[in-house]
Enzyme design. Structure first.
Site, PDB file in Angstrom:
ATOM      1  N   ASP A  62       5.037  -2.570  -4.092  1.00  0.00           N
ATOM      2  CA  ASP A  62       4.008  -2.858  -3.088  1.00  0.00           C
ATOM      3  C   ASP A  62       3.142  -3.990  -3.626  1.00  0.00           C
ATOM      4  O   ASP A  62       2.451  -3.830  -4.644  1.00  0.00           O
ATOM      5  CB  ASP A  62       3.157  -1.617  -2.826  1.00  0.00           C
ATOM      6  CG  ASP A  62       2.059  -1.884  -1.800  1.00  0.00           C
ATOM      7  OD1 ASP A  62       2.386  -2.171  -0.638  1.00  0.00           O
ATOM      8  OD2 ASP A  62       0.868  -1.823  -2.182  1.00  0.00           O
ATOM      9  N   GLU A  85       8.568  -5.236   0.491  1.00  0.00           N
ATOM     10  CA  GLU A  85       8.242  -5.366   1.907  1.00  0.00           C
ATOM     11  C   GLU A  85       8.271  -6.821   2.326  1.00  0.00           C
ATOM     12  O   GLU A  85       7.846  -7.698   1.577  1.00  0.00           O
ATOM     13  CB  GLU A  85       6.850  -4.780   2.162  1.00  0.00           C
ATOM     14  CG  GLU A  85       6.516  -4.580   3.626  1.00  0.00           C
ATOM     15  CD  GLU A  85       5.204  -3.852   3.826  1.00  0.00           C
ATOM     16  OE1 GLU A  85       4.864  -3.541   4.976  1.00  0.00           O
ATOM     17  OE2 GLU A  85       4.509  -3.608   2.814  1.00  0.00           O
ATOM     18  N   CYS A 127       2.897   9.869   4.518  1.00  0.00           N
ATOM     19  CA  CYS A 127       2.903  10.699   3.312  1.00  0.00           C
ATOM     20  C   CYS A 127       4.316  10.758   2.765  1.00  0.00           C
ATOM     21  O   CYS A 127       5.247  11.171   3.479  1.00  0.00           O
ATOM     22  CB  CYS A 127       2.393  12.105   3.642  1.00  0.00           C
ATOM     23  SG  CYS A 127       2.554  13.289   2.271  1.00  0.00           S
ATOM     24  N   CYS A 184       5.704  14.833   2.614  1.00  0.00           N
ATOM     25  CA  CYS A 184       6.154  15.561   3.800  1.00  0.00           C
ATOM     26  C   CYS A 184       6.585  14.646   4.940  1.00  0.00           C
ATOM     27  O   CYS A 184       7.130  15.125   5.943  1.00  0.00           O
ATOM     28  CB  CYS A 184       5.054  16.503   4.292  1.00  0.00           C
ATOM     29  SG  CYS A 184       3.559  15.649   4.882  1.00  0.00           S
ATOM     30  N   ASP A 242      -1.694   2.571  -2.817  1.00  0.00           N
ATOM     31  CA  ASP A 242      -0.676   1.604  -3.215  1.00  0.00           C
ATOM     32  C   ASP A 242       0.576   2.279  -3.781  1.00  0.00           C
ATOM     33  O   ASP A 242       1.701   1.861  -3.490  1.00  0.00           O
ATOM     34  CB  ASP A 242      -1.259   0.632  -4.244  1.00  0.00           C
ATOM     35  CG  ASP A 242      -2.407  -0.183  -3.679  1.00  0.00           C
ATOM     36  OD1 ASP A 242      -2.384  -0.463  -2.464  1.00  0.00           O
ATOM     37  OD2 ASP A 242      -3.331  -0.532  -4.430  1.00  0.00           O
TER      38      ASP A 242
END
Length: 407
Positions: free
Chosen positions: A196, A280, A332, A335, A361
């Protein structure tokens, strides 16, 4: 795979004068080629072919009084200038048709002796070579001293001599790499990492590692501001203004070189430690139009990601770009619940479903790795490693390549 190896050159006064003459002759031939094609377009005639331009602008021009000085430089330099003009037009027309990727390319423009970058290129038939003492012998220029920072892996196919805005000289070689040697240098592993990119930290890895942002431009701003202020007070056309301009250019070059070195070291480290890498696909051009533009340009994300991509291609790594609209900071990773957008000032948040406290991050880096399909491991699963262009190589072993020469 082809790479570009760049080394610093230190020509003496006579060689600098010869290089200046070669730069000027190549520039004149390039401009003559652009002018000939523009004249043909203006009268709606077919563009002259490469052979016609070579005969008219080089062979016949050397016999005239106005262009007789073209004989004083290598003919290969002049021929390469014509090829550069032809390539510029090909890229322009391909861009208009939409056949060329990336931003649209404009029509070739005339070069100026005041341009920040001057360059000439010698191919193998120019009979340049590297001497046993480590000097680069160029036709009609002489044996130039070179600072060899690493060994060339193979015989280069061409050499380009460049003078930058700071008055420094470089020689750039195009060489091919040996896949077997690359495999020995960096054997395959089973680790995968998501990255990231940011401003508070330059990069945060999915394993929790945070790499501080060096902020090279911010740290040098005081010195750059002083040098630019001194330049603005010098009279245009004076020798003192040229000295001040060089001072500004060298200060900027120092910042750029430090950033480039940081990117190379970090990208090589990540490639050597991980078999799979995911990042990304950021819209740097769009982010650069915000109030954070200076910090974004200072980080140099595009350059860093480009290094990761071509090094992954070279060493057989898996490199994946995920879509820029993937909600990596909102999801998240435990989950999978989507928590919604958050302002940049929020660096930690708690998932409302599972109650996990997330570092913004680190959570984003884990989601980047998961979205790329590298969540478990990189056990040889190759994911779309696309073709990449030749790039400048990273720093390696020292010593000049005494055994490499070109007939």
């Amino acid at each position: 795979m082809q790479l570009r190896y760049i080394f610093r050159m230190y020509p003496n006064a006579v060689q600098r004068a010869a290089l200046a003459k070669a730069f000027g002759c190549a520039r004149v031939v390039f401009n003559d080629a652009v002018r000939a094609r523009e004249d043909a377009r203006r009268v709606e005639q077919p563009y002259p072919t490469a052979g016609e331009l070579s005969r008219k602008l080089i062979t016949e021009a050397k016999r005239t009084v106005e262009r007789s000085w073209l004989r004083e430089v290598s003919a290969v330099v002049l021929q390469q200038a014509l090829r550069d003009a032809d390539t510029a037009y090909r890229n322009f027309f391909a861009s208009i048709r939409g056949a060329r990727k990336g931003r649209r390319v404009g029509a070739p423009r005339f070069k100026s002796r005041k341009d920040a970058r001057q360059s000439i290129r010698f191919t193998a038939n120019a009979r340049w070579n590297i001497t046993d003492s480590g000097r680069l012998c160029l036709p009609k220029i002489g044996a130039v001293k070179v600072k060899w920072s690493r060994t060339l892996p193979s015989t280069p196919s061409s050499v380009t001599v460049v003078k930058d805005a700071a008055g420094r000289y470089f020689c750039s070689f195009v060489v091919g790499t040996d896949p077997s040697a690359d495999a020995v240098r960096m054997p395959a592993g089973d680790r995968a990492v998501g990255i990231d990119l940011g401003l508070n930290h330059f990069a945060v890895l999915s394993d929790g590692t945070k790499i501080a942002s060096p902020r090279f431009l911010r740290r040098a701003e005081k010195k750059l501001r002083k040098a630019q202020r001194e330049l603005s007070r010098k009279r245009k056309g004076s020798r003192n203004r040229e000295k001040a301009r060089l001072k500004v250019a060298r200060a900027h070059a120092k910042v750029a070189d430090a950033r480039h070195e940081f990117h190379h070291r970090l990208s090589t480290r990540l490639i050597s430690e991980n078999q799979g890498i995911a990042v990304e696909d950021l819209s740097v051009a769009g982010l650069a139009r915000t109030r954070l533009a200076k910090s974004i340009h200072d980080a140099g994300w595009s350059s860093f990601v480009g290094m990761l991509e071509y090094k992954a291609k070279r060493y057989g790594r898996t490199f994946v770009r995920i879509g820029r609209f993937e909600p990596t900071s909102q999801t998240c990773h435990v989950c999978g619940a989507l928590d919604g957008p958050k302002p940049l000032r929020v660096r930690e948040w708690t998932c409302q479903i599972c109650g996990t406290l997330h570092d913004r991050d680190v959570n984003a880096a884990i989601n980047v790795r998961t979205a790329a399909g590298l969540a478990v491991s990189a056990c040889g699963a190759q994911v779309r490693p696309g073709a990449v262009p030749a790039q400048r190589e990273e720093a390696g072993s020292h010593g000049f390549p005494a055994g490499v020469c070109v007939a």
